[in-house]
Design a protein around this motif. Structure first.
Motif, short mmCIF file in Angstrom:
data_model
loop_
_atom_site.label_atom_id
_atom_site.label_comp_id
_atom_site.label_asym_id
_atom_site.label_seq_id
_atom_site.Cartn_x
_atom_site.Cartn_y
_atom_site.Cartn_z
N HIS A 327 0.82 -1.22 0.00
CA HIS A 327 0.00 0.00 0.00
C HIS A 327 0.85 1.27 0.00
N LEU A 328 0.31 2.28 -0.64
CA LEU A 328 0.79 3.65 -0.50
C LEU A 328 -0.09 4.33 0.54
N VAL A 329 0.53 4.86 1.58
CA VAL A 329 -0.20 5.62 2.60
C VAL A 329 -0.10 7.09 2.20
N THR A 330 -1.21 7.68 1.78
CA THR A 330 -1.20 9.04 1.24
C THR A 330 -1.01 10.09 2.35
N ARG A 331 -0.81 11.33 1.90
CA ARG A 331 -0.68 12.43 2.86
C ARG A 331 -1.96 12.61 3.67
N ALA A 332 -3.06 12.17 3.10
CA ALA A 332 -4.35 12.25 3.81
C ALA A 332 -4.57 11.04 4.71
N ASP A 333 -3.54 10.19 4.82
CA ASP A 333 -3.56 9.02 5.70
C ASP A 333 -4.57 7.96 5.24
N THR A 334 -4.76 7.86 3.93
CA THR A 334 -5.56 6.78 3.38
C THR A 334 -4.64 5.80 2.67
N LYS A 335 -5.06 4.54 2.62
CA LYS A 335 -4.24 3.51 1.99
C LYS A 335 -4.74 3.20 0.59
N ILE A 336 -3.79 3.19 -0.37
CA ILE A 336 -4.11 2.86 -1.75
C ILE A 336 -3.22 1.69 -2.16
N GLU A 337 -3.81 0.72 -2.85
CA GLU A 337 -3.02 -0.42 -3.30
C GLU A 337 -1.90 0.04 -4.23
N LEU A 338 -0.70 -0.47 -3.99
CA LEU A 338 0.47 -0.10 -4.78
C LEU A 338 0.48 -0.94 -6.06
N LYS A 339 0.53 -0.27 -7.21
CA LYS A 339 0.57 -0.97 -8.49
C LYS A 339 1.78 -0.51 -9.29
N ALA A 340 2.29 -1.43 -10.11
CA ALA A 340 3.44 -1.11 -10.97
C ALA A 340 2.95 -0.52 -12.27
N GLN A 341 3.31 0.74 -12.52
CA GLN A 341 2.93 1.39 -13.78
C GLN A 341 4.15 2.01 -14.46
N GLY A 342 5.33 1.53 -14.07
CA GLY A 342 6.56 2.08 -14.65
C GLY A 342 6.86 1.45 -15.99
#
Length: 348
Positions: A327-342
């Motif tokens: 997960h990416l923990v955003t500045r707003a303290d919400t969790k978003i699933e980490l995905k590879a888009q590179g």
């Protein structure tokens, strides 16, 4: 960006393959004790005694990995070496030798290849590696460069991708996103030049990020620093395809999860200001941009006091159980699933 039409041109056919190899490699000097025989025989001879040997190779293709309309050949030679040395350092190893193979079309004169090899020679000198072989051949599609790097590491110091454990800290060297934003600037100026060839680009406001794209540096210094700090990473990988992609590689290999904190990702002010200019989200650039060639690694929590005050290193997250996910923990303290888009090869 304006080509000098009066440059001297020596046709490669005047030298032949072996004459070309001898000409381009005449200035390479042996620097490593492990190099017994370098260029000049059927194969190089290396001796590593009781060390583990690491080997890595990368292929760079014109039109896919580089654009010669804004990539100087000397910079290209330098970067081709850095791309490979970075993989060696990601194993916590010492880079010792490289081989260089090129495929080149007849639109390149000898003078162009001299520039390419001048960049390779500069990189080899600065990073203390020996050029011990390679190959040259013709190409009908453009320039291809293949570099193989060889390194050494003791059995108790080698670091793989699969050693991260829950509660380890996730650490990155340097800052992220600069290479991608440098590429955006260069691509924009290329389009401007197409419209008006008399227009010379003003790259002064973008010097750092353009250099991050055209002349990256492999982080040999970080491997040395960690040894001095008596910190051995539990897992390590270099950032070539973007932060999110590399975190996923590391965590998949280690069978762990991860929480990455958005507000901890290191960004250079020039990256932030250029992202604003291009109306691109800086976090997205850091996660997916790629070509930063920084080192991403995990350490045990008890090693944190050894690195916490170091300006070259940033703790950006921590390792969790595999079941917790990535997960990416955003500045707003919400969790978003980490995905590879590179960067992904073979995409349309």
């Amino acid at each position: 960006m304006i080509e000098d039409k009066n440059q001297q041109r020596t046709d490669l056919g005047d030298l032949g393959e072996f004459g070309l190899i001898n000409h381009l490699t005449k200035n390479f000097k042996i620097q490593q004790k492990s190099t017994i025989k370098g260029i000049g025989d059927d194969a190089a001879v290396l001796e590593f005694k009781n060390k583990r040997v690491v080997v890595t190779t990368d292929l760079l293709v014109e039109g896919v990995h580089f654009d010669l309309s804004y990539m100087p050949l000397k910079h290209l030679g330098y970067k081709a070496v850095m791309v490979n040395l970075s993989d060696v350092y990601a194993m916590n190893a010492k880079a010792t030798q490289i081989t260089i193979s090129i495929a080149v079309s007849n639109r390149f004169p000898l003078e162009a290849l001299e520039e390419l090899y001048a960049g390779i020679e500069t990189a080899a000198k600065l990073y203390g590696v020996d050029v011990v072989g390679g190959d040259t051949t013709s190409s009908k599609t453009g320039l291809l460069i293949s570099v193989t790097a060889i390194g050494e590491v003791s059995n108790d110091e080698v670091v793989y991708r699969n050693g991260a454990k829950p509660n380890d800290l996730l650490v990155v060297s340097g800052d992220l996103g600069g290479a991608y934003m440098g590429l955006q600037v260069l691509e924009r100026e290329k389009e401007v030049y197409k419209v008006n060839p008399n227009n010379q680009p003003d790259l002064e406001p973008y010097t750092y990020i353009v250099e991050r794209q055209l002349k990256p540096e492999a982080r040999k210094d970080i491997v040395k620093l960690l040894k001095e700090l008596k910190v051995k990473p539990t897992a390590m990988i270099d950032i070539s395809d973007g932060l999110s992609s590399e975190i996923i590689h590391l965590c998949t290999s280690s069978k762990v999860g991860c929480d990455l904190y958005e507000n901890k990702i290191p960004l250079d002010p020039q990256v932030i200001s250029t992202c604003e200019e291009f109306n691109i989200d800086s976090t997205t650039v850091a996660l997916n941009g790629g070509e930063d060639y920084e080192l991403l690694f995990t350490i045990k929590q008890e090693d944190f006091p050894k690195i916490k005050a170091n300006p070259n290193l940033s703790v950006i997250g921590y390792i969790t159980e595999e079941s917790a996910g990535l997960h990416l923990v955003t500045r707003a303290d919400t969790k978003i699933e980490l995905k590879a888009q590179g960067w992904k090869n073979f995409n349309d």
